[in-house]
Design an enzyme around this catalytic site. Sequence first.
Site, PDB file in Angstrom:
ATOM      1  N   LYS A  25       6.024   3.119   9.409  1.00 54.17           N
ATOM      2  CA  LYS A  25       5.383   4.203  10.144  1.00 54.17           C
ATOM      3  C   LYS A  25       3.888   3.937  10.272  1.00 54.17           C
ATOM      4  O   LYS A  25       3.232   3.515   9.319  1.00 54.17           O
ATOM      5  CB  LYS A  25       5.612   5.527   9.406  1.00 54.17           C
TER       6      LYS A  25
ATOM      7  N   LYS B  11       5.392  -8.742   0.768  1.00 52.13           N
ATOM      8  CA  LYS B  11       5.155  -7.306   0.934  1.00 52.13           C
ATOM      9  C   LYS B  11       6.418  -6.466   0.856  1.00 52.13           C
ATOM     10  O   LYS B  11       6.382  -5.322   0.391  1.00 52.13           O
ATOM     11  CB  LYS B  11       4.412  -7.059   2.248  1.00 52.13           C
TER      12      LYS B  11
ATOM     13  N   ARG C 126      -5.359  -9.787  -8.282  1.00 55.41           N
ATOM     14  CA  ARG C 126      -6.585 -10.532  -8.553  1.00 55.41           C
ATOM     15  C   ARG C 126      -7.752  -9.570  -8.628  1.00 55.41           C
ATOM     16  O   ARG C 126      -7.610  -8.367  -8.420  1.00 55.41           O
ATOM     17  CB  ARG C 126      -6.852 -11.532  -7.420  1.00 55.41           C
TER      18      ARG C 126
ATOM     19  N   HIS D  97      -8.286   4.190   3.737  1.00 58.27           N
ATOM     20  CA  HIS D  97      -7.795   3.102   2.886  1.00 58.27           C
ATOM     21  C   HIS D  97      -8.343   3.354   1.483  1.00 58.27           C
ATOM     22  O   HIS D  97      -9.551   3.250   1.250  1.00 58.27           O
ATOM     23  CB  HIS D  97      -8.288   1.757   3.418  1.00 58.27           C
TER      24      HIS D  97
END
Length: 448
Positions: free
Chosen positions: A201, A116, A291, A208
Amino acid sequence: MFEKILIANRGEIALRVVRACREMGIQSVAVHSTSDVDAMHVRMADESICIGPPPGAQSYLSIPAIVSACEITGAQAVHPGYGFLSENAKFAQILEDHELKFIGPSAEHIRLMGDKITAKDTMKGLGVPCVPGSDGGMETLDEATALGRQIGYPVIVKATAGGGGRGMKLAKSAGEMESAFHTARSEAKAAFGNDEVYVEKYLGKPRHVEVQVFGDGKGKAVHLGERDCSLQRRHQKVLEEAPGPTIDATTRARIGKTCAEAVARINYAGAGTVEFLYEDGEFYFIEMNTRLQVEHPVTESIYGVDLVREQIRVAAGEPISFSQKSLQIDGHSIEIRINAEKLPLFSPSPGRITQYHAPGGLGVRMDSAIYDGYSIPPHYDSLIGKLIVHGRDRPEALARLGRALSELIVDGIDTNVPLFDALLREPAIQSGNYNIHWLEKWLSKNFE
Protein backbone atom coordinates in the site's frame (compact mmCIF):
# COMPACT_ATOMS: atom_id res chain seq x y z
CA MET A 1 38.57 -6.47 24.66
CA PHE A 2 40.14 -6.22 21.21
CA GLU A 3 43.69 -4.94 20.90
CA LYS A 4 43.46 -3.93 17.24
CA ILE A 5 40.52 -3.12 14.95
CA LEU A 6 40.58 -2.71 11.18
CA ILE A 7 38.14 -0.18 9.75
CA ALA A 8 36.74 -1.33 6.40
CA ASN A 9 35.56 2.07 5.24
CA ARG A 10 36.63 5.60 4.42
CA GLY A 11 35.70 9.25 5.02
CA GLU A 12 33.98 10.62 8.07
CA ILE A 13 32.67 7.29 9.34
CA ALA A 14 36.16 5.74 9.26
CA LEU A 15 37.47 8.72 11.22
CA ARG A 16 34.55 8.37 13.65
CA VAL A 17 35.60 4.77 14.41
CA VAL A 18 39.26 5.76 14.72
CA ARG A 19 38.28 8.25 17.43
CA ALA A 20 36.26 5.67 19.36
CA CYS A 21 39.18 3.23 19.22
CA ARG A 22 41.60 5.90 20.44
CA GLU A 23 39.41 6.67 23.46
CA MET A 24 39.14 2.96 24.28
CA GLY A 25 42.88 2.37 24.02
CA ILE A 26 42.47 0.13 20.96
CA GLN A 27 44.89 0.26 18.02
CA SER A 28 43.21 1.17 14.73
CA VAL A 29 44.06 0.13 11.18
CA ALA A 30 42.86 2.21 8.22
CA VAL A 31 42.50 0.64 4.80
CA HIS A 32 42.55 2.86 1.75
CA SER A 33 42.54 2.94 -2.02
CA THR A 34 45.34 4.61 -3.95
CA SER A 35 43.20 7.76 -4.30
CA ASP A 36 42.74 7.98 -0.51
CA VAL A 37 46.40 7.88 0.51
CA ASP A 38 46.11 11.43 1.92
CA ALA A 39 42.70 10.92 3.53
CA MET A 40 42.24 12.04 7.13
CA HIS A 41 41.25 8.61 8.41
CA VAL A 42 44.55 7.29 7.03
CA ARG A 43 46.49 10.05 8.76
CA MET A 44 44.74 9.58 12.10
CA ALA A 45 44.77 5.78 12.40
CA ASP A 46 47.63 3.99 14.13
CA GLU A 47 48.35 1.97 10.99
CA SER A 48 47.27 2.09 7.36
CA ILE A 49 47.40 -0.30 4.45
CA CYS A 50 46.55 0.17 0.76
CA ILE A 51 44.03 -2.39 -0.52
CA GLY A 52 43.64 -1.45 -4.17
CA PRO A 53 42.91 1.12 -6.88
CA PRO A 54 40.18 3.82 -6.63
CA PRO A 55 37.11 1.84 -7.84
CA GLY A 56 35.24 0.56 -4.80
CA ALA A 57 34.86 -2.91 -6.27
CA GLN A 58 38.64 -3.25 -6.35
CA SER A 59 39.32 -1.81 -2.89
CA TYR A 60 36.68 -1.08 -0.24
CA LEU A 61 34.40 -3.82 -1.58
CA SER A 62 37.19 -6.37 -2.06
CA ILE A 63 36.70 -9.00 0.64
CA PRO A 64 39.99 -10.82 -0.11
CA ALA A 65 41.91 -7.54 0.16
CA ILE A 66 40.35 -6.69 3.53
CA VAL A 67 40.88 -10.17 4.96
CA SER A 68 44.51 -10.04 3.79
CA ALA A 69 44.91 -6.64 5.45
CA CYS A 70 43.68 -8.15 8.73
CA GLU A 71 46.20 -10.98 8.47
CA ILE A 72 49.06 -8.62 7.62
CA THR A 73 48.32 -6.16 10.45
CA GLY A 74 47.15 -8.65 13.06
CA ALA A 75 43.75 -6.99 13.47
CA GLN A 76 41.31 -9.10 15.48
CA ALA A 77 38.09 -7.41 14.44
CA VAL A 78 36.61 -5.35 11.60
CA HIS A 79 34.30 -2.36 11.89
CA PRO A 80 32.44 -1.92 8.59
CA GLY A 81 30.99 1.56 9.20
CA TYR A 82 28.00 2.12 6.90
CA GLY A 83 27.74 1.45 3.17
CA PHE A 84 30.28 -0.72 1.34
CA LEU A 85 30.32 -4.13 3.10
CA SER A 86 28.42 -3.15 6.25
CA GLU A 87 25.34 -5.22 5.35
CA ASN A 88 27.05 -7.98 3.40
CA ALA A 89 26.27 -11.34 5.01
CA LYS A 90 28.93 -13.09 2.95
CA PHE A 91 31.58 -10.71 4.30
CA ALA A 92 30.49 -11.26 7.90
CA GLN A 93 30.56 -15.03 7.39
CA ILE A 94 34.00 -15.00 5.77
CA LEU A 95 35.40 -12.98 8.67
CA GLU A 96 33.95 -15.52 11.10
CA ASP A 97 35.46 -18.35 9.07
CA HIS A 98 38.86 -16.64 9.41
CA GLU A 99 38.36 -16.20 13.17
CA LEU A 100 37.95 -12.45 12.79
CA LYS A 101 35.17 -10.60 14.59
CA PHE A 102 32.67 -8.63 12.54
CA ILE A 103 31.59 -5.63 14.63
CA GLY A 104 27.92 -5.92 13.89
CA PRO A 105 25.15 -8.53 13.85
CA SER A 106 25.58 -12.12 12.72
CA ALA A 107 25.64 -13.09 9.06
CA GLU A 108 22.33 -14.84 9.70
CA HIS A 109 20.65 -11.63 10.87
CA ILE A 110 22.13 -9.56 8.04
CA ARG A 111 20.79 -12.12 5.59
CA LEU A 112 17.41 -12.25 7.33
CA MET A 113 16.86 -8.49 7.13
CA GLY A 114 18.59 -8.01 3.77
CA ASP A 115 15.66 -9.42 1.84
CA LYS A 116 12.71 -7.10 2.33
CA ILE A 117 10.04 -9.77 2.01
CA THR A 118 11.74 -12.06 4.52
CA ALA A 119 12.31 -9.11 6.84
CA LYS A 120 8.67 -8.09 6.65
CA ASP A 121 7.45 -11.62 7.33
CA THR A 122 9.85 -11.93 10.27
CA MET A 123 8.84 -8.62 11.80
CA LYS A 124 5.17 -9.35 11.34
CA GLY A 125 5.68 -12.61 13.23
CA LEU A 126 7.42 -10.68 16.01
CA GLY A 127 4.49 -8.30 16.44
CA VAL A 128 5.89 -5.32 14.54
CA PRO A 129 3.21 -3.47 12.51
CA CYS A 130 3.67 -3.70 8.72
CA VAL A 131 2.34 -1.97 5.61
CA PRO A 132 -0.50 -3.96 3.96
CA GLY A 133 0.85 -5.75 0.90
CA SER A 134 2.02 -9.01 -0.63
CA ASP A 135 3.28 -11.82 1.56
CA GLY A 136 5.99 -12.61 -0.97
CA GLY A 137 7.29 -11.76 -4.41
CA MET A 138 4.87 -11.08 -7.24
CA GLU A 139 5.65 -13.36 -10.17
CA THR A 140 3.09 -12.04 -12.64
CA LEU A 141 1.45 -8.76 -13.56
CA ASP A 142 -2.01 -10.28 -13.00
CA GLU A 143 -1.10 -11.16 -9.39
CA ALA A 144 0.17 -7.64 -8.73
CA THR A 145 -2.89 -6.02 -10.31
CA ALA A 146 -5.29 -8.18 -8.33
CA LEU A 147 -3.52 -7.42 -5.06
CA GLY A 148 -3.64 -3.71 -5.86
CA ARG A 149 -7.41 -3.91 -6.17
CA GLN A 150 -7.61 -5.89 -2.91
CA ILE A 151 -5.63 -3.48 -0.71
CA GLY A 152 -6.67 -0.39 -2.67
CA TYR A 153 -4.73 1.89 -4.98
CA PRO A 154 -2.35 3.67 -4.97
CA VAL A 155 0.27 0.95 -4.42
CA ILE A 156 4.02 0.87 -4.81
CA VAL A 157 6.02 -1.88 -6.54
CA LYS A 158 9.39 -2.50 -4.86
CA ALA A 159 12.44 -4.63 -5.51
CA THR A 160 12.91 -7.24 -2.78
CA ALA A 161 16.66 -6.60 -2.85
CA GLY A 162 16.21 -2.85 -3.28
CA GLY A 163 17.61 0.25 -1.68
CA GLY A 164 18.20 3.93 -2.40
CA GLY A 165 14.95 4.27 -4.33
CA ARG A 166 15.99 1.92 -7.14
CA GLY A 167 13.50 -0.68 -8.33
CA MET A 168 10.61 1.27 -6.82
CA LYS A 169 7.61 2.45 -8.88
CA LEU A 170 4.23 3.94 -8.01
CA ALA A 171 0.95 2.74 -9.51
CA LYS A 172 -1.94 5.10 -8.78
CA SER A 173 -4.48 2.84 -10.48
CA ALA A 174 -4.83 -0.60 -12.06
CA GLY A 175 -4.13 1.05 -15.41
CA GLU A 176 -0.68 2.13 -14.26
CA MET A 177 0.30 -1.26 -12.82
CA GLU A 178 1.69 -2.74 -16.03
CA SER A 179 4.24 0.05 -16.51
CA ALA A 180 5.16 0.15 -12.80
CA PHE A 181 5.53 -3.62 -12.53
CA HIS A 182 7.76 -4.09 -15.58
CA THR A 183 9.85 -0.97 -14.94
CA ALA A 184 10.49 -1.94 -11.31
CA ARG A 185 11.55 -5.44 -12.36
CA SER A 186 13.85 -4.10 -15.06
CA GLU A 187 15.51 -1.61 -12.68
CA ALA A 188 15.84 -4.26 -9.98
CA LYS A 189 17.54 -6.67 -12.37
CA ALA A 190 19.99 -4.02 -13.54
CA ALA A 191 20.80 -2.68 -10.08
CA PHE A 192 20.75 -5.81 -7.92
CA GLY A 193 20.86 -8.81 -10.26
CA ASN A 194 17.47 -9.87 -8.86
CA ASP A 195 14.20 -8.88 -10.55
CA GLU A 196 11.84 -10.08 -7.83
CA VAL A 197 9.39 -7.40 -6.71
CA TYR A 198 6.62 -7.10 -4.16
CA VAL A 199 3.63 -4.79 -3.79
CA GLU A 200 2.47 -2.77 -0.81
CA LYS A 201 0.00 0.00 0.00
CA TYR A 202 1.22 3.50 -0.86
CA LEU A 203 0.68 5.94 1.97
CA GLY A 204 -0.23 9.47 0.89
CA LYS A 205 1.45 11.73 3.45
CA PRO A 206 3.59 9.62 5.78
CA ARG A 207 6.64 10.59 7.75
CA HIS A 208 9.77 8.44 7.80
CA VAL A 209 10.42 7.48 11.41
CA GLU A 210 13.10 5.01 12.47
CA VAL A 211 13.73 3.41 15.85
CA GLN A 212 17.29 2.85 17.07
CA VAL A 213 17.69 -0.54 18.75
CA PHE A 214 20.67 -2.20 20.36
CA GLY A 215 20.96 -5.87 21.29
CA ASP A 216 23.53 -7.87 23.24
CA GLY A 217 23.13 -11.02 21.13
CA LYS A 218 21.99 -12.95 24.20
CA GLY A 219 18.31 -12.10 24.36
CA LYS A 220 18.49 -8.57 25.76
CA ALA A 221 17.87 -5.35 23.84
CA VAL A 222 17.03 -1.70 24.38
CA HIS A 223 15.72 1.08 22.18
CA LEU A 224 17.08 4.61 21.98
CA GLY A 225 13.96 6.37 20.78
CA GLU A 226 13.30 7.43 17.24
CA ARG A 227 14.69 9.69 14.55
CA ASP A 228 12.58 11.54 12.00
CA CYS A 229 14.13 11.32 8.52
CA SER A 230 11.22 12.65 6.47
CA LEU A 231 13.16 15.29 4.53
CA GLN A 232 14.29 13.26 1.54
CA ARG A 233 15.27 13.84 -2.06
CA ARG A 234 14.90 10.88 -4.40
CA HIS A 235 14.57 8.58 -1.38
CA GLN A 236 17.88 9.87 0.03
CA LYS A 237 17.82 11.48 3.47
CA VAL A 238 18.81 15.14 3.67
CA LEU A 239 18.04 16.14 7.28
CA GLU A 240 17.41 13.99 10.35
CA GLU A 241 16.30 14.91 13.84
CA ALA A 242 15.64 13.32 17.20
CA PRO A 243 13.28 13.06 18.85
CA GLY A 244 10.67 13.11 16.09
CA PRO A 245 8.63 16.35 16.23
CA THR A 246 5.32 14.47 15.92
CA ILE A 247 5.98 11.59 18.34
CA ASP A 248 4.81 11.90 21.95
CA ALA A 249 6.33 10.07 24.91
CA THR A 250 3.60 7.42 25.09
CA THR A 251 3.85 6.59 21.39
CA ARG A 252 7.66 6.52 21.61
CA ALA A 253 7.61 4.09 24.50
CA ARG A 254 5.07 1.86 22.73
CA ILE A 255 6.86 1.50 19.41
CA GLY A 256 10.28 1.41 21.05
CA LYS A 257 9.26 -1.43 23.34
CA THR A 258 7.82 -3.36 20.38
CA CYS A 259 11.06 -3.02 18.41
CA ALA A 260 13.35 -3.84 21.32
CA GLU A 261 11.36 -6.95 22.20
CA ALA A 262 11.40 -8.08 18.56
CA VAL A 263 15.20 -7.91 18.17
CA ALA A 264 15.71 -9.42 21.63
CA ARG A 265 13.66 -12.47 20.62
CA ILE A 266 15.99 -13.21 17.70
CA ASN A 267 19.13 -12.59 19.81
CA TYR A 268 20.22 -9.66 17.66
CA ALA A 269 23.66 -8.24 18.47
CA GLY A 270 24.79 -4.62 18.12
CA ALA A 271 23.20 -1.56 16.55
CA GLY A 272 20.20 -1.78 14.26
CA THR A 273 17.52 0.54 12.97
CA VAL A 274 13.89 -0.43 12.43
CA GLU A 275 12.43 1.89 9.81
CA PHE A 276 8.76 2.84 9.52
CA LEU A 277 6.36 4.96 7.58
CA TYR A 278 4.24 6.84 10.12
CA GLU A 279 0.81 8.23 9.25
CA ASP A 280 -2.26 9.12 11.31
CA GLY A 281 -0.71 7.75 14.49
CA GLU A 282 0.13 4.35 12.98
CA PHE A 283 3.52 2.77 12.26
CA TYR A 284 4.18 0.60 9.22
CA PHE A 285 7.45 -1.35 9.05
CA ILE A 286 9.41 -0.95 5.82
CA GLU A 287 12.89 -2.36 6.54
CA MET A 288 15.59 -2.93 9.13
CA ASN A 289 19.14 -1.69 8.63
CA THR A 290 21.60 -4.03 10.34
CA ARG A 291 24.32 -1.44 10.78
CA LEU A 292 25.18 1.98 12.14
CA GLN A 293 23.18 4.73 10.43
CA VAL A 294 24.63 7.89 8.90
CA GLU A 295 22.37 9.83 11.27
CA HIS A 296 23.39 8.05 14.48
CA PRO A 297 24.90 11.26 16.00
CA VAL A 298 21.48 12.79 16.71
CA THR A 299 20.63 9.79 18.89
CA GLU A 300 24.01 10.07 20.62
CA SER A 301 23.36 13.76 21.26
CA ILE A 302 20.03 13.38 23.05
CA TYR A 303 20.95 10.25 25.01
CA GLY A 304 24.60 11.00 25.81
CA VAL A 305 25.89 7.64 24.58
CA ASP A 306 28.63 6.59 22.16
CA LEU A 307 27.06 4.04 19.81
CA VAL A 308 30.34 3.11 18.13
CA ARG A 309 31.97 2.42 21.48
CA GLU A 310 28.95 0.30 22.41
CA GLN A 311 29.20 -1.65 19.14
CA ILE A 312 32.80 -2.52 19.94
CA ARG A 313 32.02 -3.51 23.52
CA VAL A 314 29.15 -5.82 22.58
CA ALA A 315 31.17 -7.40 19.74
CA ALA A 316 33.86 -8.16 22.32
CA GLY A 317 31.31 -10.03 24.45
CA GLU A 318 30.65 -7.32 27.03
CA PRO A 319 27.13 -6.40 28.18
CA ILE A 320 25.31 -3.28 27.06
CA SER A 321 26.55 -0.49 29.33
CA PHE A 322 23.15 1.15 29.83
CA SER A 323 19.65 -0.01 30.66
CA GLN A 324 16.33 1.03 29.19
CA LYS A 325 15.47 2.83 32.40
CA SER A 326 18.69 4.86 32.35
CA LEU A 327 18.04 6.18 28.82
CA GLN A 328 16.44 9.59 29.19
CA ILE A 329 16.05 12.15 26.40
CA ASP A 330 17.90 15.43 26.85
CA GLY A 331 16.82 18.14 24.45
CA HIS A 332 16.66 18.01 20.65
CA SER A 333 19.22 17.29 17.94
CA ILE A 334 19.32 17.89 14.18
CA GLU A 335 21.76 16.63 11.55
CA ILE A 336 22.22 17.85 7.99
CA ARG A 337 24.29 16.08 5.35
CA ILE A 338 26.85 18.32 3.67
CA ASN A 339 27.53 17.04 0.15
CA ALA A 340 29.98 18.09 -2.55
CA GLU A 341 27.23 18.91 -5.02
CA LYS A 342 26.49 21.68 -7.50
CA LEU A 343 22.99 23.12 -7.26
CA PRO A 344 20.37 23.16 -8.66
CA LEU A 345 21.02 19.78 -10.33
CA PHE A 346 22.75 18.23 -7.30
CA SER A 347 25.52 16.97 -9.57
CA PRO A 348 28.76 15.75 -7.91
CA SER A 349 31.40 18.42 -7.36
CA PRO A 350 34.73 16.74 -6.59
CA GLY A 351 37.87 18.86 -6.43
CA ARG A 352 40.41 20.51 -4.16
CA ILE A 353 39.28 22.30 -1.00
CA THR A 354 41.12 25.61 -0.82
CA GLN A 355 39.76 26.67 2.55
CA TYR A 356 37.84 24.87 5.28
CA HIS A 357 36.56 26.12 8.61
CA ALA A 358 34.32 23.99 10.80
CA PRO A 359 31.67 25.68 12.94
CA GLY A 360 31.95 25.37 16.69
CA GLY A 361 30.49 26.57 19.96
CA LEU A 362 28.01 25.11 22.39
CA GLY A 363 25.96 22.23 21.02
CA VAL A 364 27.71 22.03 17.64
CA ARG A 365 29.43 18.93 16.24
CA MET A 366 30.98 18.58 12.79
CA ASP A 367 31.73 15.03 11.67
CA SER A 368 33.95 15.36 8.62
CA ALA A 369 37.22 14.07 7.21
CA ILE A 370 38.02 17.03 4.96
CA TYR A 371 40.75 19.64 5.52
CA ASP A 372 42.46 22.59 3.81
CA GLY A 373 44.07 21.34 0.61
CA TYR A 374 42.26 18.00 0.58
CA SER A 375 41.19 16.80 -2.87
CA ILE A 376 37.81 15.08 -2.93
CA PRO A 377 38.08 12.07 -5.26
CA PRO A 378 35.36 11.53 -7.88
CA HIS A 379 35.00 7.80 -7.19
CA TYR A 380 32.79 7.77 -4.08
CA ASP A 381 29.66 9.17 -2.46
CA SER A 382 29.43 12.97 -2.39
CA LEU A 383 28.97 13.17 1.41
CA ILE A 384 31.81 15.27 2.88
CA GLY A 385 30.48 15.99 6.33
CA LYS A 386 27.62 15.98 8.80
CA LEU A 387 26.71 19.04 10.83
CA ILE A 388 24.98 18.07 14.06
CA VAL A 389 23.50 20.51 16.54
CA HIS A 390 21.92 20.00 19.96
CA GLY A 391 19.65 22.33 21.90
CA ARG A 392 17.37 22.30 24.92
CA ASP A 393 14.40 22.09 22.53
CA ARG A 394 13.68 22.08 18.80
CA PRO A 395 13.53 25.89 18.34
CA GLU A 396 16.93 26.25 20.00
CA ALA A 397 18.37 23.45 17.87
CA LEU A 398 17.08 25.14 14.70
CA ALA A 399 18.54 28.48 15.76
CA ARG A 400 21.85 26.81 16.54
CA LEU A 401 21.83 25.11 13.14
CA GLY A 402 21.37 28.44 11.39
CA ARG A 403 24.21 29.98 13.37
CA ALA A 404 26.51 27.03 12.69
CA LEU A 405 25.79 27.14 8.96
CA SER A 406 26.80 30.79 8.90
CA GLU A 407 30.21 29.82 10.30
CA LEU A 408 30.88 26.90 7.94
CA ILE A 409 33.41 27.61 5.18
CA VAL A 410 34.13 25.11 2.39
CA ASP A 411 35.82 26.87 -0.53
CA GLY A 412 37.12 25.44 -3.80
CA ILE A 413 34.14 23.17 -4.46
CA ASP A 414 30.37 23.51 -4.62
CA THR A 415 28.28 22.21 -1.74
CA ASN A 416 24.58 21.88 -0.92
CA VAL A 417 24.80 24.40 1.96
CA PRO A 418 22.59 26.94 0.12
CA LEU A 419 19.80 24.35 0.21
CA PHE A 420 19.81 24.34 4.01
CA ASP A 421 20.03 28.13 4.21
CA ALA A 422 16.83 28.26 2.16
CA LEU A 423 15.10 25.42 4.03
CA LEU A 424 15.59 27.04 7.41
CA ARG A 425 13.51 30.01 6.23
CA GLU A 426 10.54 27.77 5.42
CA PRO A 427 7.59 27.77 7.89
CA ALA A 428 7.08 24.01 7.38
CA ILE A 429 10.63 23.31 8.54
CA GLN A 430 10.36 25.65 11.49
CA SER A 431 7.10 24.00 12.59
CA GLY A 432 8.10 20.44 11.72
CA ASN A 433 4.97 20.09 9.60
CA TYR A 434 6.25 18.09 6.63
CA ASN A 435 6.23 14.54 5.24
CA ILE A 436 8.40 12.42 2.95
CA HIS A 437 6.97 14.08 -0.18
CA TRP A 438 7.35 17.68 1.00
CA LEU A 439 10.97 18.27 -0.05
CA GLU A 440 10.55 16.93 -3.58
CA LYS A 441 7.59 19.25 -4.15
CA TRP A 442 9.44 22.21 -2.63
CA LEU A 443 12.54 21.55 -4.75
CA SER A 444 10.48 21.42 -7.95
CA LYS A 445 9.31 24.96 -7.25
CA ASN A 446 12.50 26.43 -5.78
CA PHE A 447 15.60 24.57 -6.96
CA GLU A 448 15.02 22.27 -9.92
